[in-house]
Design a protein around this motif. Structure first.
Motif, short mmCIF file in Angstrom:
data_model
loop_
_atom_site.label_atom_id
_atom_site.label_comp_id
_atom_site.label_asym_id
_atom_site.label_seq_id
_atom_site.Cartn_x
_atom_site.Cartn_y
_atom_site.Cartn_z
N LEU A 1 0.81 -1.22 0.00
CA LEU A 1 0.00 0.00 0.00
C LEU A 1 0.84 1.27 0.00
CD1 LEU A 1 -2.84 -1.05 2.44
CD2 LEU A 1 -3.08 -0.50 0.00
N VAL A 2 2.06 1.19 0.49
CA VAL A 2 2.91 2.38 0.51
C VAL A 2 3.93 2.39 -0.63
CG1 VAL A 2 2.60 2.73 2.99
CG2 VAL A 2 4.54 1.38 2.17
N CYS A 3 3.87 1.39 -1.49
CA CYS A 3 4.77 1.30 -2.64
C CYS A 3 4.10 1.85 -3.91
CB CYS A 3 5.17 -0.16 -2.90
SG CYS A 3 6.15 -0.90 -1.61
N ALA A 4 4.92 2.15 -4.87
CA ALA A 4 4.40 2.55 -6.17
C ALA A 4 3.84 1.32 -6.88
CB ALA A 4 5.52 3.16 -7.00
N PRO A 5 2.83 1.52 -7.73
CA PRO A 5 2.27 0.39 -8.49
C PRO A 5 3.36 -0.36 -9.25
CG PRO A 5 0.88 2.31 -8.76
CD PRO A 5 2.12 2.77 -8.02
N GLY A 6 3.31 -1.69 -9.13
CA GLY A 6 4.26 -2.54 -9.83
C GLY A 6 5.59 -2.73 -9.13
N GLU A 7 5.73 -2.23 -7.90
CA GLU A 7 7.00 -2.36 -7.16
C GLU A 7 7.43 -3.83 -7.14
OE1 GLU A 7 10.26 -2.54 -5.22
OE2 GLU A 7 9.46 -0.59 -5.77
N PRO A 8 8.52 -4.17 -7.85
CA PRO A 8 8.88 -5.58 -8.00
C PRO A 8 9.31 -6.27 -6.71
CG PRO A 8 10.56 -4.17 -8.97
CD PRO A 8 9.42 -3.28 -8.57
#
Length: 100
Positions: free
Chosen positions: A77-84
């Motif tokens: 939830l606190v990461c950017a979309p697609g954070e690998p």
């Protein structure tokens, strides 16, 4: 973060009782649902879709008392979309649940 499936196993046992087949079916349903949400996370290209998939995954994890998966969904939830990195961690936890 150490992998623990004890809480999930206890939740499944409480629902299935002594029925091993039902317990296996519930575990499979949990894993399949978690994988669907992971797939949505992987395909999310905007914040809205990413957040919805992460929240659904968090809700599923909470419903089954899968704390590690819930924590990773919260991390997403606190990461950017697609954070690998977070996607790989979530996938690894789901794979471990599937293997048990």
């Amino acid at each position: 973060m150490a992998f623990e499936s004890g809480a999930l196993d206890m939740t499944l046992a409480a629902a299935a009782g002594d029925d091993a087949a039902l317990m296996a079916e519930l575990r499979l349903a949990f894993v399949e649902s978690a994988r669907r949400q992971l797939d949505l996370l992987k395909r999310a290209r905007c914040d809205g879709n990413w957040v919805v998939a992460a929240m659904r995954l968090k809700g599923l994890a909470a419903s089954f008392h899968a704390g590690e998966l819930s924590d990773l969904a919260e991390e997403a939830l606190v990461c950017a979309p697609g954070e690998p990195t977070v996607v790989r961690k979530i996938e690894a936890v789901i794979d471990k649940f599937a293997a048990n």
